[in-house]
Design a protein around this motif. Structure first.
Motif, short mmCIF file in Angstrom:
data_model
loop_
_atom_site.label_atom_id
_atom_site.label_comp_id
_atom_site.label_asym_id
_atom_site.label_seq_id
_atom_site.Cartn_x
_atom_site.Cartn_y
_atom_site.Cartn_z
N ALA A 62 -49.06 20.51 8.72
CA ALA A 62 -49.23 19.41 9.68
C ALA A 62 -48.66 18.11 9.13
O ALA A 62 -48.10 17.29 9.87
CB ALA A 62 -50.70 19.24 10.02
N ILE A 63 -48.79 17.90 7.84
CA ILE A 63 -48.28 16.68 7.20
C ILE A 63 -46.76 16.74 7.05
O ILE A 63 -46.05 15.78 7.35
CB ILE A 63 -48.93 16.50 5.81
N ASN A 64 -46.28 17.90 6.59
CA ASN A 64 -44.87 18.06 6.21
C ASN A 64 -43.94 18.33 7.37
O ASN A 64 -42.87 17.74 7.48
CB ASN A 64 -44.75 19.24 5.24
N ASN A 65 -44.34 19.31 8.18
CA ASN A 65 -43.42 19.83 9.18
C ASN A 65 -44.17 20.14 10.47
O ASN A 65 -44.30 21.31 10.87
CB ASN A 65 -42.74 21.10 8.64
N PRO A 66 -44.68 19.11 11.15
CA PRO A 66 -45.51 19.35 12.34
C PRO A 66 -44.78 20.08 13.46
O PRO A 66 -45.42 20.70 14.30
CB PRO A 66 -45.93 17.94 12.77
N ARG A 67 -43.46 20.03 13.46
CA ARG A 67 -42.71 20.73 14.50
C ARG A 67 -42.87 22.25 14.40
O ARG A 67 -42.72 22.97 15.39
CB ARG A 67 -41.22 20.36 14.44
N SER A 68 -43.14 22.74 13.21
CA SER A 68 -43.31 24.19 13.03
C SER A 68 -44.78 24.60 13.04
O SER A 68 -45.10 25.77 12.80
CB SER A 68 -42.66 24.63 11.70
N LEU A 69 -45.67 23.65 13.30
CA LEU A 69 -47.11 23.91 13.24
C LEU A 69 -47.55 24.85 14.37
O LEU A 69 -47.17 24.66 15.52
CB LEU A 69 -47.87 22.59 13.33
N SER A 70 -48.36 25.84 14.02
CA SER A 70 -48.92 26.76 15.02
C SER A 70 -50.18 27.38 14.43
O SER A 70 -50.52 27.15 13.27
CB SER A 70 -47.91 27.87 15.36
N LEU A 71 -50.86 28.20 15.21
CA LEU A 71 -52.04 28.89 14.70
C LEU A 71 -51.69 29.78 13.52
O LEU A 71 -52.52 30.01 12.64
CB LEU A 71 -52.70 29.72 15.82
N ASP A 72 -50.46 30.28 13.50
CA ASP A 72 -50.02 31.14 12.39
C ASP A 72 -49.96 30.38 11.07
O ASP A 72 -49.91 31.01 10.01
CB ASP A 72 -48.65 31.74 12.70
N ALA A 87 -59.39 24.13 16.14
CA ALA A 87 -60.64 23.62 15.57
C ALA A 87 -61.58 24.74 15.14
O ALA A 87 -62.21 24.65 14.07
CB ALA A 87 -61.33 22.70 16.58
N ILE A 88 -61.68 25.80 15.93
CA ILE A 88 -62.62 26.86 15.60
C ILE A 88 -62.19 27.60 14.34
O ILE A 88 -63.03 28.01 13.52
CB ILE A 88 -62.81 27.84 16.79
N ARG A 89 -60.89 27.75 14.13
CA ARG A 89 -60.41 28.39 12.91
C ARG A 89 -60.66 27.50 11.69
O ARG A 89 -61.10 27.98 10.65
CB ARG A 89 -58.92 28.72 13.04
N ALA A 90 -60.36 26.22 11.85
CA ALA A 90 -60.59 25.28 10.74
C ALA A 90 -62.09 25.19 10.43
O ALA A 90 -62.49 25.11 9.27
CB ALA A 90 -60.04 23.91 11.10
N CYS A 91 -62.90 25.20 11.46
CA CYS A 91 -64.35 25.13 11.28
C CYS A 91 -64.86 26.37 10.55
O CYS A 91 -65.71 26.27 9.65
CB CYS A 91 -65.04 24.99 12.63
N PHE A 92 -64.35 27.52 10.93
CA PHE A 92 -64.74 28.77 10.25
C PHE A 92 -64.40 28.69 8.76
O PHE A 92 -65.20 29.08 7.90
CB PHE A 92 -64.02 29.95 10.90
#
Length: 280
Positions: free
Chosen positions: A108-118, A63-68
């Motif tokens: 997040a929409i396409n491939n949530p399994r690979s989702l990370s902060l990176d 959230a903090i990264r998205a908010c920034f």
């Protein structure tokens, strides 16, 4: 965590809410000077406090990264509509923040399994961060020495069109590839991994790289940064040439003759880059 029924996973929903919360800075009745800066600082502190109340790790880190990024986009919009010499830099801020946030959201929409902060690509590489810093320094120095150089609106508009084209092409590639798309070149073929040749992949073999290539150069045309236009072009071309050759070795290993026929039929999309040389 995988999304069910095409819905965003919790990480995606948290990021979207936080991005919009950060972007709400555009609604501030803030003017120039000390009062305006104080309003921005209070907004940032208030939003951060709210995120701390709403989320616990690891969602808070997302959230903090998205908010920034939302905050940067909102500030960019404020500059874009302000009657100041920093208007074009506002366009750049919007372009940069939207690029990085949309990388996370589409993953997040396409491939949530690979989702990370990176997936935000904020820590892509030292070279990437150095290139961004270099462009800010060039813009500021040239603006001080020769401010008229940064007010060539038609040239900035061309850069903005390049940015929009590149961004749309890259996101179209990510959405078309679906779960086959990954920010990291895969060394092992999963059971669901298929060769995508439809949509924008029927135009170019590597549309996501083509989009990123023109997006990156477009940001510097937008800023009227002549040194970084040359530097970004050369550095991006070299990076994608090496990346494409590495990726195509893997794709040939995964799909064999099917990929070789596709490679022969469809260009890479990047100038003077043919990919790894393999004869059928």
């Amino acid at each position: 965590m995988a999304a069910a029924g095409g819905r965003l996973p919790p990480e995606g929903r948290a990021s979207l809410a936080a991005f919009l919360l950060g972007a709400s800075v555009v609604a501030l009745p803030a003017g120039p000077g000390l009062q305006g800066r104080a309003a921005l600082a209070l907004h940032g502190a208030g939003v951060n406090a709210l995120l701390l109340l709403l989320y616990r790790p690891p969602l808070y880190q997302i959230a903090i990264r998205a908010c920034f990024l939302g905050f940067a986009c909102g500030c960019g919009l404020l500059l874009s509509f302000a009657q100041s010499s920093w208007q074009h830099f506002g366009w750049y801020m919007c372009s940069l923040s939207l690029f990085h946030y949309s990388e996370y959201l589409v993953t997040a929409i396409n491939n949530p399994r690979s989702l990370s902060l990176d997936s935000f690509l904020l820590n892509h590489s030292f070279e990437y961060n150095l290139a961004a810093l270099s462009s800010w320094i060039e813009f500021t120095v040239e603006k001080i020495i020769y401010p008229e150089m940064k007010q060539i609106t038609w040239l900035s508009a061309v850069g903005l069109l390049m940015v929009i084209f590149g961004e749309c092409l890259r996101k179209a590639a990510m959405l078309t590839a679906g779960s086959n798309f990954n920010h990291i070149v895969q060394n092992e073929k999963s059971d669901t991994h298929t060769l995508v040749t439809s949509g924008v992949y029927g135009w170019f073999r590597h549309p996501s790289y083509v989009g990123w290539f023109y997006w990156s150069i477009g940001t510097q045309v937008l800023l009227c940064n002549p040194i970084c236009v040359v530097g970004y072009t050369l550095a991006s071309w070299r990076f994608f040439k090496e990346r494409i050759e590495e990726e195509e070795m893997t794709l040939i290993h995964f799909f064999g003759e099917e990929y070789l026929k596709y490679k022969k039929r469809v260009p890479s999309g990047l100038p003077f880059i043919k990919g790894i040389k393999v004869e059928l």
